[in-house]
Each structure stands twice: as C-alpha cells, then as structure tokens.
Design a protein around this motif. Structure first.
Motif, mmCIF file in Angstrom:
data_model
loop_
_atom_site.group_PDB
_atom_site.id
_atom_site.type_symbol
_atom_site.label_atom_id
_atom_site.label_comp_id
_atom_site.label_asym_id
_atom_site.label_seq_id
_atom_site.Cartn_x
_atom_site.Cartn_y
_atom_site.Cartn_z
ATOM 1 N N GLN A 17 -30.214 -24.016 6.560
ATOM 2 C CA GLN A 17 -30.047 -24.295 7.992
ATOM 3 C C GLN A 17 -31.373 -24.753 8.596
ATOM 4 O O GLN A 17 -31.424 -25.753 9.308
ATOM 5 C CB GLN A 17 -29.554 -23.040 8.722
ATOM 6 N N ASN A 21 -32.103 -28.539 9.933
ATOM 7 C CA ASN A 21 -32.497 -28.723 11.341
ATOM 8 C C ASN A 21 -33.727 -29.614 11.441
ATOM 9 O O ASN A 21 -33.818 -30.458 12.328
ATOM 10 C CB ASN A 21 -32.768 -27.379 12.016
ATOM 11 N N GLN A 24 -32.891 -33.290 10.437
ATOM 12 C CA GLN A 24 -32.065 -33.941 11.454
ATOM 13 C C GLN A 24 -32.904 -34.743 12.450
ATOM 14 O O GLN A 24 -32.452 -35.746 12.986
ATOM 15 C CB GLN A 24 -31.242 -32.890 12.196
#
Length: 165
Positions: A17, A21, A24
């Motif tokens: 995660q 993140n 991204q």
C-alpha cells in the motif's frame, strides 16, 4: 510460527500500500521508464512481484492464474495493477489466516516455471514469498529515488509500531 506468517502477510499488504501510494504520484512515462532495474521499470518490477505471487498461490491453492513467464506484464495500467495487487494480498492473508501447524510442516510437490520438479516445505515457501516481495520492493524503493520521489519507509518495524498486537 503461524502468527509469524500472519504478521508477514499483514506487513506485506501494508508495505505494498505504501509503495503503490508513492508510485501513484509518478506520470505513466515515469512508471514505465527503464531505470536499470532487473525488470527495467517500476511497472515491470511491480508486475514481476505480482507474477511471482500468482505462481506461488496457484501452487499452494491448486487453482488460479498461472502467468506464462516471470517477466510477464499483466497490467500496463497502474490502477489495474493496484486492484490486482490488493486482491492477491487479500488471498495471501486468507491463506495465512487458515494456516495450521500441520500445514506449515507439510511439503508441496510442484514444478518450477522451467519444469523442474520440487518438493519444498510450506513454511519455507511462505518465507520465500514474503522475502521475494521485500527484495523487489527494495528495488522499487531505489527506483523511486532515481525518479526524484522520496521513497516511503518500508521497514517492518514501522508496520509493527503502527499495528501493535
């Protein structure tokens, strides 16, 4: 040892995660830029991690996707890759949640992608799966720095501090 693998599964999803993140924030061109990683780009490396997990889950569960090669690019689109990653992290978590001592002590007969027969202990296979992800997330961490993005801390101690027992 069962709790150890459950911890590794939780850490794995947490670290993915955090890494996704950070990735991204990059442009599509940066995500696919060859920055000299073993699988070239962040996209190539993140796809490879997913491929490895899918191959192992197919062996462990006896069903599921079985990518054709270790360098297969399953997803060009980052959002699709992230959704698939989350699904696989969930499957790994479910597998670890259902572990028993007998299962951890058992052995799996399978063939490698190259067709080589193997007979390996389940606990050692799980250790490999989570170590493999950590290894390649480290490569992604380095690639983020090369692309002028501050990589997130991914050390397992941070996970334990955020998720006390």
């Amino acid at each position: 040892m069962i709790e150890h693998y459950r911890d590794l599964s939780g850490y794995n999803a947490w670290a993915n995660q955090r890494l996704f993140n950070a990735v991204q924030a990059l442009s599509d061109a940066q995500k696919t830029m060859d920055v000299g990683g073993f699988f070239g780009s962040l996209n190539g490396t993140l796809n490879h991690i997913l491929v490895g997990d899918l191959l192992w889950l197919e062996r462990l569960e006896g069903e599921g996707e079985k990518p054709a090669s270790l360098d297969a690019v399953l997803h060009e689109r980052f959002d699709d890759l992230w959704r698939h990653r989350q699904n696989v992290d969930h499957r790994l978590g479910q597998y670890c949640s259902a572990l028993t001592d007998d299962k951890l002590d058992s052995f799996l007969d399978y063939k490698t992608s190259a067709g080589i027969p193997c007979h390996d202990n389940i606990a050692k296979i799980l250790t490999h799966i989570f170590n493999h992800q950590t290894h390649h997330r480290g490569q992604c961490h380095h690639m983020l720095g090369q692309l002028d993005i501050a990589p997130p801390p991914l050390d397992i101690i941070y996970y334990f501090r955020e998720n006390p027992e």
